[in-house]
Scaffold this motif. Structure first.
Motif: not given
Length: 306
Positions: A111-130
């Protein structure tokens, strides 16, 4: 009774400590009348801070972090959730164990229209997870309702949604559980209360009393578990079974959604800023003291002998 007004960015199970505090009368004990509402659109809450119609916004700390870059000063005074409650679903049932690299080369609807947190959490977690975020084909330009509609009609390989939406999709075999970010994601200040520094200063007594009520709600929830939320779940989430809601709350407790105190912890703020920098919405880290006013928490800590 003094009215303390909260502009909430949504109705969410990870806000349960506040709902419990209201149900148990913990704010009334502090002579506070809590008025909580959902502005439409949620960004109207920011205008309501400016015009004095709201004392705080309840939402993601990503916003005050971004705005603190010489745009608008907001200060965060208490935390209500330390984990992201979102669920990532896959279109196909995956075998071979969980791996963030499964997202590489795939379309991931966020989701983008409801705020940035969903994307930021997913991209950060993915990188942290390798995983390599540059290899993930994120689609984050649409509202939640639109990405759900697109996914159900065959567009995309993964989707990031709220738990109740995820349960519905899984039940209808529209998608399969890839991961709960509550389990797989790290601790961050996912949901906080933030307001204008001048409002906190002029109404510090009210903010401190609010912190006491919120802390008591958090402690009560951790001590009594999901069963204590039965009536709240039944009232606010009629589309899901109450027992499933209770299981979700108990899972949240087990996985650390709510910490023992409402303190906004330095390490969590630091990690969240790393994610925001990766998402290219933050240029550099901002000092903790510029983002957080700990006085309400410290008052509750002393008042409740934590």
């Amino acid at each position: 009774m003094t009215t303390f007004t909260i502009a909430a960015t949504g109705l969410s199970m990870n806000y349960m400590p506040q709902y419990i505090a209201e149900q148990q009368g913990f704010f009334e004990e502090q002579n506070l009348n809590i008025c909580s509402y959902l502005p439409d659109p949620w960004t109207k809450g920011l205008d309501d801070l400016e015009n004095g119609q709201a004392d705080v916004v309840l939402g993601g700390m990503w916003l005050p972090m971004i705005y603190s870059q010489d745009i608008q000063k907001y200060t965060s005074v208490a935390k209500i959730a330390s984990k992201c409650p979102l669920v990532i679903l896959s279109r196909e049932r995956l075998t071979g164990g969980f791996d963030w690299k499964n997202l590489e080369g795939k379309r991931v609807l966020v989701s983008g229209g409801d705020g940035a947190g969903h994307y930021l959490m997913t991209v950060g977690s993915a990188r942290e997870g390798g995983a390599d975020p540059s290899k993930i084909r994120f689609i984050h330009d649409f509202s939640t309702s639109m990405i759900c509609d697109l996914f159900e009609k065959g567009f995309g390989d993964f989707i990031v949604v709220q738990p109740d939406v995820a349960h519905s999709m899984i039940d209808r075999q529209v998608g399969f559980n890839f991961c709960d970010l509550t389990r797989k994601g790290s601790n961050i200040p996912w949901s906080v209360y933030y307001g204008l520094p001048e409002t906190v200063e002029s109404k510090l007594d009210e903010f401190e009393k609010f912190a006491v009520g919120l802390q008591k709600g958090t402690s009560y929830l951790l001590e009594n578990g999901g069963e204590a939320c039965r009536n709240i779940i039944k009232k606010n989430w009629p589309a899901i079974s109450v027992d499933d809601g209770i299981k979700t709350i108990d899972m949240f407790i087990k996985e650390g959604m709510w910490r023992s105190t409402i303190n906004i912890e330095y390490q969590e703020v630091d990690r969240w800023q790393d994610y925001l920098i990766l998402g290219d919405v933050l240029d550099r880290k901002i000092a903790y003291e510029q983002l957080v006013d700990n006085r309400p928490y410290l008052y509750s800590k002393n008042k409740l002998s934590l």
